[in-house]
Enzyme design. Structure first.
Site, mmCIF file in Angstrom:
data_model
loop_
_atom_site.group_PDB
_atom_site.id
_atom_site.type_symbol
_atom_site.label_atom_id
_atom_site.label_comp_id
_atom_site.label_asym_id
_atom_site.label_seq_id
_atom_site.Cartn_x
_atom_site.Cartn_y
_atom_site.Cartn_z
ATOM 1 N N ARG A 76 16.509 78.222 3.737
ATOM 2 C CA ARG A 76 17.145 77.488 2.637
ATOM 3 C C ARG A 76 18.394 76.728 3.085
ATOM 4 N NH1 ARG A 76 15.960 82.481 1.290
ATOM 5 N NH2 ARG A 76 14.332 82.856 -0.235
ATOM 6 N N PRO A 87 10.673 74.197 -18.885
ATOM 7 C CA PRO A 87 10.108 74.352 -17.553
ATOM 8 C C PRO A 87 8.582 74.528 -17.598
ATOM 9 C CG PRO A 87 12.050 75.704 -17.806
ATOM 10 C CD PRO A 87 11.705 75.157 -19.163
ATOM 11 N N LYS A 101 9.741 71.854 -11.768
ATOM 12 C CA LYS A 101 10.033 73.102 -12.473
ATOM 13 C C LYS A 101 11.496 73.515 -12.292
ATOM 14 C CE LYS A 101 8.587 77.838 -13.231
ATOM 15 N NZ LYS A 101 7.597 78.868 -12.935
#
Length: 130
Positions: A59, A127, A110
């Site tokens: 990440r 979402p 999303k």
């Protein structure tokens, strides 16, 4: 009233969250001190390797790239910080908010809807499942 009864039925330590936090801290390898998330500018200035060392793993690249883009957007639009730019999204039309979020690496439809709904006051953002 039912809420008060349920709260009274819980042990005091559950109501305060202190013992739960103390049990999680060794597993999460955190100290008793809580720290604010670094400012966008600090994340943008960090090397990917520094972020990886903090435990962000794969990440790290996405966090750094998103921070760099937020700093650039803030400068382009005349905001004093990336945080100020992000806060400005709260008063913008949903389509503009979603476009700004989708421009960030690693953010899909999303996640953009979730961030818009839960952080940017876009109450009509629903979402998608999946």
């Amino acid at each position: 009233e039912a809420e008060a009864e349920a709260e009274a039925a819980e042990p005091a330590e559950l109501a305060t969250g202190a013992p739960a936090r103390n049990k999680l801290m060794p597993r999460m390898d955190i100290s008793a001190h809580w720290h604010a998330f670094p400012p966008v500018e600090v994340l943008a200035a960090a090397c990917e390797s520094e972020l990886r060392e903090l435990g962000l793993g794969y990440r790290a690249k996405f966090v750094r790239n998103a921070a760099v883009k937020l700093v650039a957007a803030a400068e382009r639009e005349g905001f004093e910080s990336g945080a100020a730019y992000l806060l400005s999204l709260r008063s913008r039309p949903r389509s503009e908010v979603i476009s700004a979020l989708l421009a960030l690496d690693g953010v899909g439809p999303k996640v953009a809807d979730c961030v818009a709904l839960f952080s940017l006051d876009q109450v009509d953002a629903i979402p998608a499942r999946g």
